[in-house]
Design an enzyme around this catalytic site. Structure first.
Site, PDB file in Angstrom:
ATOM      1  N   GLY A 114       0.783  -1.225   0.000  1.00 39.34           N
ATOM      2  CA  GLY A 114       0.000   0.000   0.000  1.00 39.34           C
ATOM      3  C   GLY A 114       0.813   1.273   0.000  1.00 39.34           C
ATOM      4  N   HIS A 115       2.143   1.165   0.079  1.00 42.19           N
ATOM      5  CA  HIS A 115       3.006   2.359   0.188  1.00 42.19           C
ATOM      6  C   HIS A 115       4.145   2.252  -0.812  1.00 42.19           C
ATOM      7  CE1 HIS A 115       5.649   5.399   2.132  1.00 42.19           C
ATOM      8  NE2 HIS A 115       4.523   5.855   2.603  1.00 42.19           N
ATOM      9  N   PHE A 116       4.066   2.445  -1.953  1.00 44.05           N
ATOM     10  CA  PHE A 116       2.922   2.730  -2.806  1.00 44.05           C
ATOM     11  C   PHE A 116       2.878   1.630  -3.836  1.00 44.05           C
ATOM     12  CE2 PHE A 116       4.630   6.719  -1.163  1.00 44.05           C
ATOM     13  CZ  PHE A 116       3.520   7.238  -0.519  1.00 44.05           C
TER      14      PHE A 116
END
Length: 162
Positions: free
Chosen positions: A65-67
């Site tokens: 999720g990052h990224f």
């Protein structure tokens, strides 16, 4: 040495007195996968200077999720890695097996570069004060380039097992 001089080049010239592996680190701090963020710690001067190592794997959970299209290790986790390297090396000395290091403050943190999948973080740590309240200055490097630096303050807190 001043609080702002824990640089990698100097630390790499010091002899390694002892190397702590992940199992030894886990005996000093409560962190476990997936939140154990240090692989080994080189003791350069007991109670004073350490070099933490983290091999950042491409499958780390936070990269999802990052990224997703441009994975970068979150800066706060780089700071956490520096903290764990300190705790993993020193807590048995400070706590005598009781208590856990808890952040009091993170001062003057600066993020100067990205940490990417498959990078190796090298984290020189200088202990400025050691005891129930401890203070360190730490930096993190990738390929010799400074990416993070901060002064970290800790208090020895009670663990649920005390």
């Amino acid at each position: 040495m001043s609080a702002k001089s824990a640089n990698l080049k100097e630390f790499l010239t010091l002899p390694v007195l002892e190397t702590l592996n992940q199992e030894q680190i886990k005996s000093n701090i409560p962190h476990r996968d997936p939140f154990l963020l240090v692989d080994e710690v080189h003791v350069l001067e007991h109670g004073k200077k350490y070099l933490g190592i983290r091999h950042v794997r491409a499958d780390e959970y936070y990269f999802q999720g990052h990224f997703p299209n441009n994975p970068v290790m979150p800066g706060v986790l780089v700071v956490e890695s520096m903290s764990q390297a300190f705790g993993g090396a020193i807590m048995s000395t400070v706590s005598k097996g009781k208590g856990i290091p808890l952040f009091l403050s993170i001062d003057e943190a600066k993020f100067r570069g990205m940490v990417l999948p498959n990078d190796t973080l090298k984290m020189p740590i200088e202990v400025l004060r050691l005891g129930k309240i401890s203070k360190i200055y730490a930096e993190a490097y990738v390929n010799g380039k400074l990416c993070t630096q901060a002064t970290l303050n800790f208090i020895l807190g009670e663990s649920s097992n005390d």
